[in-house]
Write an enzyme that holds these catalytic residues in place. Structure first.
Site, PDB file in Angstrom:
ATOM      1  N   LYS A 135       0.802  -1.224   0.000  1.00 37.78           N
ATOM      2  CA  LYS A 135       0.000   0.000   0.000  1.00 37.78           C
ATOM      3  C   LYS A 135       0.838   1.279   0.000  1.00 37.78           C
ATOM      4  CE  LYS A 135      -4.012  -2.234   2.027  1.00 37.78           C
ATOM      5  NZ  LYS A 135      -5.094  -2.160   3.037  1.00 37.78           N
ATOM      6  N   ASP A 136       2.139   1.145  -0.124  1.00 42.52           N
ATOM      7  CA  ASP A 136       3.046   2.285  -0.290  1.00 42.52           C
ATOM      8  C   ASP A 136       4.210   1.835  -1.163  1.00 42.52           C
ATOM      9  OD1 ASP A 136       2.389   4.790   0.622  1.00 42.52           O
ATOM     10  OD2 ASP A 136       2.905   4.368   2.695  1.00 42.52           O
ATOM     11  N   LEU A 137       3.919   1.091  -2.217  1.00 42.07           N
ATOM     12  CA  LEU A 137       4.963   0.422  -2.990  1.00 42.07           C
ATOM     13  C   LEU A 137       5.574   1.366  -4.027  1.00 42.07           C
ATOM     14  CD1 LEU A 137       6.160  -2.458  -2.935  1.00 42.07           C
ATOM     15  CD2 LEU A 137       4.803  -2.950  -4.969  1.00 42.07           C
TER      16      LEU A 137
END
Length: 306
Positions: free
Chosen positions: A189-191
């Site tokens: 979710k923060d890739l």
């Protein structure tokens, strides 16, 4: 870990901590007692009841034993939602604080074979009443640099053929890491590209030795139902984050997708790729609209003169 009774947590409050024995000698003896009040302005980022800062600890016997300083990132959470506070009070093993949750995420990813930073220490304060605080200490990735900053520099120092060869190895490892967590129905979710760190020291010793580490797993979450939605989000973020990065080409993105879809066993890859591109375009549009002066530019008539 002694969480005490519900009465103890409610009236007096309890705290628990865990320290990796490999790092204990480098930390102050009273580390758990003083960690929430420790001050550091080094790369400090603080807002909304939480803070992150870089801290360097010097072993007390450094001169005698030759012990090396320990560089870490300290993440602290001072204020949390009432639901998390109440849940921790009733179920103290539940990892409801951000520090304890990220610890669990890091160890879950590590168990899957994903390289992540070492956890140096972790602790929580539960109670009294509805109090809840936590901290997480992770070892700094010394000799490493985020890919969005490393690649433009490396490109300038290598000939084209060698650089393209290196990128192929980097892309393959990125695809492996991404596919590994996704196959487990876990999503970052923060890739973004900046959350992949490349070990430059190992690379300097052997240009074929590509070692990547994935950081910032605080949002990692399992999604058993409709995992494709979260795949599009992760890979859309990653694709968007490559925009404008010197040394990164569309061919690299295509090569990543070829490796990823094979590793992850993606079904309907053409449709999946289309959804990922759409997601990346949305991030790009949102980012452009968020830039200073974007509203004024968007309101200007087409073809207007400056």
């Amino acid at each position: 870990m002694n969480h005490g009774s519900l009465w103890e947590r409610l009236v007096r409050g309890v705290r628990w901590s865990w320290i990796d024995e490999r790092y204990r000698s480098a930390l102050p003896a009273d580390f758990d007692a003083m960690v929430m009040t420790l001050e550091s302005r080094d790369r400090l980022h603080a807002k909304q009841g939480r803070s992150t800062a870089r801290v360097v600890f010097h072993p007390p016997d450094q001169n005698q034993s030759g012990g090396r300083p320990l560089s870490v990132y300290l993440k602290r959470h001072f204020q949390m939602p009432w639901l998390a506070r109440f849940s921790a009070l009733v179920h103290p093993n539940g990892r409801y604080s951000p520090g304890a949750a990220e610890w669990a995420h890091l160890e879950r990813a590590r168990s899957l074979g994903v390289p992540v930073p070492d956890v140096v220490a972790i602790g929580e304060r539960i109670g009294p009443w509805a109090g809840l605080q936590s901290y997480l200490v992770v070892a700094e990735l010394t000799g490493c640099k985020e890919l969005n900053e490393a690649l433009p520099v490396i490109e300038q120092s290598m000939d084209r053929e060698a650089f393209e060869s290196l990128k192929r190895r980097i892309v393959k490892e990125m695809a492996r890491i991404s596919a590994t967590i996704h196959k487990a129905r876990m999503f970052h979710k923060d890739l973004y590209l900046c959350h992949f760190f490349l070990d430059l020291e190992r690379l300097a010793r052997d240009p074929r030795d590509v070692a990547l580490t994935l950081i910032d797993l605080h949002r990692l979450q399992e999604h058993r139902y409709w995992p494709d939605r979260w795949r599009w989000k992760d890979l859309g973020q990653l694709l968007f984050s490559t925009e404008g990065v010197a040394g990164v080409s569309p061919r690299d993105a295509l090569r990543f997708w070829v490796h990823y879809k094979r590793e992850a066993g993606v079904r309907n890859p053409e449709w999946q790729a289309r959804m990922i591109r759409l997601k990346a375009a949305r991030y790009s549009d949102h980012n452009a609209a968020s830039e200073p002066g974007a509203a004024e530019r968007l309101s200007e008539p087409v073809g207007s003169a400056d």
